[in-house]
Design an enzyme around this catalytic site. Sequence first.
Site, PDB file in Angstrom:
ATOM      1  N   ASP A 135      38.821  56.359  41.544  1.00  9.31           N
ATOM      2  CA  ASP A 135      40.029  55.546  41.640  1.00  9.31           C
ATOM      3  C   ASP A 135      39.604  54.076  41.652  1.00  9.31           C
ATOM      4  O   ASP A 135      38.965  53.618  42.599  1.00  9.31           O
ATOM      5  CB  ASP A 135      40.785  55.903  42.926  1.00  9.31           C
ATOM      6  CG  ASP A 135      42.192  55.328  42.972  1.00  9.31           C
ATOM      7  OD1 ASP A 135      42.529  54.505  42.110  1.00  9.31           O
ATOM      8  OD2 ASP A 135      42.954  55.717  43.879  1.00  9.31           O
ATOM      9  N   HIS A 189      43.871  59.745  39.613  1.00  2.12           N
ATOM     10  CA  HIS A 189      45.326  59.700  39.437  1.00  2.12           C
ATOM     11  C   HIS A 189      45.662  58.963  38.152  1.00  2.12           C
ATOM     12  O   HIS A 189      45.061  57.951  37.801  1.00  2.12           O
ATOM     13  CB  HIS A 189      46.033  59.127  40.659  1.00  2.12           C
ATOM     14  CG  HIS A 189      45.947  57.644  40.862  1.00  2.12           C
ATOM     15  ND1 HIS A 189      46.831  56.749  40.282  1.00  2.12           N
ATOM     16  CD2 HIS A 189      45.115  56.897  41.627  1.00  2.12           C
ATOM     17  CE1 HIS A 189      46.541  55.524  40.682  1.00  2.12           C
ATOM     18  NE2 HIS A 189      45.505  55.580  41.490  1.00  2.12           N
ATOM     19  N   ASP A 231      43.846  50.382  37.966  1.00  2.00           N
ATOM     20  CA  ASP A 231      44.393  51.307  38.962  1.00  2.00           C
ATOM     21  C   ASP A 231      45.491  52.165  38.343  1.00  2.00           C
ATOM     22  O   ASP A 231      46.657  51.797  38.406  1.00  2.00           O
ATOM     23  CB  ASP A 231      44.938  50.518  40.151  1.00  2.00           C
ATOM     24  CG  ASP A 231      45.440  51.409  41.276  1.00  2.00           C
ATOM     25  OD1 ASP A 231      45.084  52.598  41.300  1.00  2.00           O
ATOM     26  OD2 ASP A 231      46.186  50.897  42.125  1.00  2.00           O
ATOM     27  N   GLU A 259      50.371  59.590  42.705  1.00  4.42           N
ATOM     28  CA  GLU A 259      49.454  59.132  43.753  1.00  4.42           C
ATOM     29  C   GLU A 259      50.000  57.893  44.425  1.00  4.42           C
ATOM     30  O   GLU A 259      49.883  57.725  45.653  1.00  4.42           O
ATOM     31  CB  GLU A 259      48.071  58.853  43.149  1.00  4.42           C
ATOM     32  CG  GLU A 259      46.989  58.509  44.167  1.00  4.42           C
ATOM     33  CD  GLU A 259      46.854  57.022  44.483  1.00  4.42           C
ATOM     34  OE1 GLU A 259      46.028  56.666  45.335  1.00  4.42           O
ATOM     35  OE2 GLU A 259      47.576  56.198  43.853  1.00  4.42           O
ATOM     36  N   GLU A 260      50.618  57.012  43.613  1.00  2.00           N
ATOM     37  CA  GLU A 260      51.100  55.743  44.144  1.00  2.00           C
ATOM     38  C   GLU A 260      52.273  55.914  45.113  1.00  2.00           C
ATOM     39  O   GLU A 260      52.625  54.985  45.838  1.00  2.00           O
ATOM     40  CB  GLU A 260      51.494  54.810  43.000  1.00  2.00           C
ATOM     41  CG  GLU A 260      50.345  54.431  42.060  1.00  2.00           C
ATOM     42  CD  GLU A 260      49.318  53.515  42.709  1.00  2.00           C
ATOM     43  OE1 GLU A 260      49.451  53.214  43.901  1.00  2.00           O
ATOM     44  OE2 GLU A 260      48.375  53.104  42.011  1.00  2.00           O
ATOM     45  N   HIS A 287      47.928  46.234  41.691  1.00  2.00           N
ATOM     46  CA  HIS A 287      49.357  46.564  41.759  1.00  2.00           C
ATOM     47  C   HIS A 287      50.234  45.451  41.168  1.00  2.00           C
ATOM     48  O   HIS A 287      51.368  45.245  41.632  1.00  2.00           O
ATOM     49  CB  HIS A 287      49.781  46.881  43.198  1.00  2.00           C
ATOM     50  CG  HIS A 287      49.365  48.240  43.645  1.00  2.00           C
ATOM     51  ND1 HIS A 287      49.769  48.797  44.843  1.00  2.00           N
ATOM     52  CD2 HIS A 287      48.581  49.181  43.062  1.00  2.00           C
ATOM     53  CE1 HIS A 287      49.256  50.015  44.974  1.00  2.00           C
ATOM     54  NE2 HIS A 287      48.523  50.258  43.901  1.00  2.00           N
TER      55      HIS A 287
END
Length: 322
Positions: free
Chosen positions: A205, A130, A142, A176-177, A292
Amino acid sequence: MKLSVPVTVPVTGRAAVAVAVAVATLFTTGSIAGAAPAAEPVAAAAPDLPVAGVKAHLTQFQSIAAANGGNRAHGRAGYTASLNYVKGKLDAAGFTTTVQSFTSGGRTGYNLIADWPGGDTDQVLMAGSHLDSVSSGPGINDNGTGSAAVLEAALAVSRAGYQPTKHLRFAWWGAEELGLVGSRYYVNNLSAAGRARISGYLNFDMIGSPNPGYFVYDDDPTIEQTFKDYFAGIGVATEIETEGDGRSDHAPFKSAGVPVGGLFTGASRTKTAAQAAKWGGTSGQAFDRCYHSSCDTTSNINDTALDRNGDALAYAVWELSE
């Protein structure tokens, strides 16, 4: 890290046995007995994926985020710029690229699909990642790491002029998130025949976590063993991936009956003392303390993990596409 260039491939396995027999015959008889037909071509060896190339893409993703509000999230300018960067590299390398649009949360998102010309289109091997970040940061681990490594593997295919038996397809997913939106859209819009033609999907990922583990998906035995073989060959122990099980872009493919596999170096879970003894790093800390968060920058990467996983990615693409 050596640069990937065309080299003479060492002959191994059954081919090595055949060569040894032929050489022995030549030395004892002066000719190869019976003028037998030429041996089958030896499978090409996977290249050593240059970690410097992967990191150069990460630097670009970081710059893109910095110029676009600090992120590369779905529906934002940073995502579009990231997609355009990857697409430009692939177009220049001879891939056939397709941008697939979808809508999520009132914003338009995009998947990027890149097909390498040649190979049996009834047997498609896919590798993907992603491309979007969360809105709170640039998303370099990420999932800049997966996106950059998949891109570098695709460019390695081009540099090698690789022509495997299977057809190669690479993919970068949007949103994707927000719940695997882009990859699910892609899978749901394939025909039944189109899904059946995909022989495997490999997902990458978070493959450069700063306090890394070495986790392998256990969804398909053949793909799982391919990755395990690579890591065993370099003396690195692996564990089965559980933290992200079903939470990344392999999930829609698996639900559609496609064999899937992939790699992961850990997110918010804590590294145990046993894992630190096995892999190094710091026990009692998260695999990625910046998961994140705004600190998920180019400083949030373990180069060794990124290098090993990138090489494992290339190894699997080469092994599984023959």
